[in-house]
Write an enzyme that holds these catalytic residues in place. Structure first.
Site, mmCIF file in Angstrom:
data_model
loop_
_atom_site.group_PDB
_atom_site.id
_atom_site.type_symbol
_atom_site.label_atom_id
_atom_site.label_comp_id
_atom_site.label_asym_id
_atom_site.label_seq_id
_atom_site.Cartn_x
_atom_site.Cartn_y
_atom_site.Cartn_z
ATOM 1 C CB CYS A 177 -0.918 -0.020 1.179
ATOM 2 S SG CYS A 177 -1.916 -1.589 1.185
ATOM 3 C CG HIS A 315 -2.558 4.818 4.265
ATOM 4 N ND1 HIS A 315 -2.084 4.447 2.960
ATOM 5 C CD2 HIS A 315 -2.627 3.501 4.978
ATOM 6 C CE1 HIS A 315 -2.414 3.045 2.689
ATOM 7 N NE2 HIS A 315 -2.464 2.546 4.042
ATOM 8 C CD GLU A 326 -3.038 8.048 8.184
ATOM 9 O OE1 GLU A 326 -3.742 7.167 7.871
ATOM 10 O OE2 GLU A 326 -2.296 8.951 7.288
ATOM 11 C CE LYS A 346 -6.332 4.158 1.449
ATOM 12 N NZ LYS A 346 -5.416 5.193 1.733
ATOM 13 C CG HIS A 351 -6.783 0.390 0.680
ATOM 14 N ND1 HIS A 351 -5.849 1.012 0.145
ATOM 15 C CD2 HIS A 351 -6.073 -0.509 1.863
ATOM 16 C CE1 HIS A 351 -4.669 0.872 0.659
ATOM 17 N NE2 HIS A 351 -4.831 0.017 1.618
ATOM 18 C CG PHE A 410 1.263 -5.932 4.255
ATOM 19 C CD1 PHE A 410 0.229 -5.707 5.369
ATOM 20 C CD2 PHE A 410 0.524 -6.583 3.134
ATOM 21 C CE1 PHE A 410 -0.944 -6.204 5.060
ATOM 22 C CE2 PHE A 410 -0.604 -6.983 2.910
ATOM 23 C CZ PHE A 410 -1.596 -6.889 4.008
#
Lengths: 423, 125
Positions: A177, A315, A326, A346, A351, A410
């Protein structure tokens, strides 16, 4: 080549997304808050808990054979190009065609050693699964000649570099991502170092069972069946992300190159930073330690004070752990009484995995150009972790000077970019 | 063969000739239904034409001459030859080895080869 500017400018954008397949439509949907999430049947299994997704209208790419695919007739995709593509290659091709037109460039203009192509996708699990199953069925004696190049990570750069006759730097990025944010950052560096005058950056992903449902096994997907609330970053009721596919492309150029050809500049990329959590293969650091460092590095690279940020595109994917970490990282970097507006788009788009960074960077540029900030769709009850953060529910008029985009992936990978309004 | 996964069951049936003209689809069906060998040529020629890259401009309706060389005249690369073989194998449910296809250089040779492979009389090349 001589070292050039500290920044790069973006002269072209292309959108193949769940909230629009052109700039004007995307701006309109970001302003109105009309999202792209719809009821979605991934595999004909009524027992599946995942009931929604955010597909791209106008594309039918649900077969492993390109001969079954449909895409808008405006895009002239020749057989000798599509033969080696995965579904997200079609999205990416269309996004690049749009971005080149937006930049006032012809395909022939980018087949020079001064133009690079950086791509981001995870490859196509659907194509790989299909081709390997076909091989296995024949005892590995008989496989499709295009099985490898249409499947593995790198399929985007293989096919697009060949199609556009790219002779500059070509690379693929696979940091999940954060992948297209990495592509964008390294593209900026290529231009800063004077190695390339122009770099095309594209992020793309398939939307199908093979790509997206493995995330359900990680409990990362929302099982909320209501398209109106399934993707709700920062909300207390969030329960996972909603998958989307598509592609977004950006044309980056050295400022002096864009100016010499009198190109219209969409925005300027003035800095980026990255940092890893060193913590977990899949979970964000609980306090967003890596993301804090990435934000600070991006700000330092751009020479911008956190107080100068008008907007941050977060994000936040709508997962319980990721959004919280976040929010804490943003509080740590921006301070407890920051004026900076923050939203995760999003809630509207879902996503897009590898494409998320490019998509949201492009949204930041639209916000800079159009003087607004997208809202936090479906945010009703903010997580207490967000206390002190300014999270507008709806799109807000906001003439911005500096905006930041965050991406996390990840392995605890984090990438941030700072964009400036072009004057 | 094992049961396909649910996702594969859910997908639309693959239609390999879905984007070909009706006349080609009908010819393929005539071969499948009645073993009509004349129909094979129609399909093979359409498949060859479909694999010609856009950079090679062909007269739109004129038949491809049997003497046309796949690589030198029609712009095929080795992958396009592999794709053509794979496609024909699926359409006609035959297997073609590398050694066999390496002997085929022209349109006429391909036409004859496929006929022969299907047990039909050789075409007049």
């Amino acid at each position: 080549m001589a070292r050039t500017s500290r920044s790069a400018v973006v002269t072209g954008l292309g959108f193949i997304t769940s909230i629009g397949t052109g700039r004007d439509e995307v701006v309109s949907r970001l302003r109105s808050g009309r999202g792209g999430v719809v009821p979605y049947d991934f595999c004909g299994n009524p027992n599946l808990a995942v009931k929604v997704a955010a597909p791209v209208p106008g594309f039918v790419l649900d077969s492993p054979s390109w001969r079954d695919w449909q895409w808008p007739v405006a895009y002239d995709l020749p057989r000798e190009t599509i033969r080696g593509m995965a579904p997200h290659g079609v999205y990416a091709f269309c996004a690049i065609e749009q971005a080149l037109a937006d930049a006032g460039l012809q395909a022939a203009d980018i087949g020079t050693p001064d133009t690079g192509l950086f791509c981001a996708s995870a490859g196509s699990a659907m194509m790989l699964h299909h081709h390997v199953a076909e091989l296995r069925e024949s005892g590995f004696e008989r496989g499709h000649p295009m099985g490898v190049v249409s499947s593995i990570a790198g399929t985007l750069n293989f096919n697009l570099a060949a199609h556009y006759h790219i002779t500059g730097a070509v690379a693929g990025f696979v940091s999940a991502c954060t992948a297209s944010s990495h592509a964008l950052g390294y593209a900026l560096d290529e231009i800063r170092l004077g190695r390339q005058q122009r770099v095309i950056v594209v992020g793309a992903e398939d939307l199908n069972a093979e790509t997206d449902l493995p995330f359900a096994a990680m409990r990362a997907l929302s099982t909320n069946p209501d398209p109106a609330t399934a993707s709700r970053p920062f909300d207390m009721q969030r329960d996972g992300f909603v998958p989307t596919g598509g592609a977004v492309a950006l044309v980056l150029e050295a400022p002096e190159v864009a100016q010499s050809r009198r190109a219209r500049v969409r925005a300027e990329i003035v800095g980026w930073g990255q940092s890893a959590d060193g913590y977990s293969v899949a979970m964000s650091h609980p306090e967003g330690a890596g993301l804090q460092r990435a934000m600070q590095r991006a700000l330092g690279d751009a020479g911008v004070d956190p107080a100068s940020l008008d907007y941050v595109n977060a994000h936040a994917t709508s997962t319980p752990a990721g959004d919280r970490s976040e929010a804490l990282a943003l509080r740590a970097v921006l301070g407890s009484a920051s004026r900076t507006l923050i939203s995760s788009t999003k809630g509207l788009t879902g996503h897009g995995l590898s494409m998320a960074g490019a998509m949201e960077a492009a949204f930041c540029m639209l916000a800079l150009e159009e003087g607004f900030v997208p809202g936090n769709a479906h945010l009703i009850d903010p997580d207490p972790a967000c206390e002190g953060l300014r999270l507008p529910r709806e799109a807000t008029a906001c003439p911005s000077e500096y905006v930041m985009n965050n991406s996390s992936g990840f392995g605890g990978s984090n990438v941030c970019h700072i964009f400036r309004r072009w004057r | 063969m094992s049961t396909p996964p649910a996702s594969a069951q859910h997908r639309r049936a693959h239609d390999p000739l879905g984007k070909f003209p009706d006349s080609v689809r009908a010819a393929h069906q005539r071969y499948l239904d009645r073993g009509c060998v004349e129909s094979v040529d129609v399909v093979v020629m359409a498949v060859v034409r479909d694999h010609v890259p856009k950079t090679i401009v062909l007269p739109s309706e004129a038949p491809l001459p049997d003497s046309a060389r796949l690589v030198a005249d029609l712009g095929f690369d080795s992958l396009a030859i592999g794709e053509t073989v794979f496609f024909l194998e699926d359409l006609f449910k035959v297997r073609i080895t590398n050694a066999e296809i390496l002997k085929v250089r022209t349109v006429g040779e391909l036409r004859s080869f496929v006929r022969q492979k299907l047990g039909a009389p050789r075409a007049q090349a």
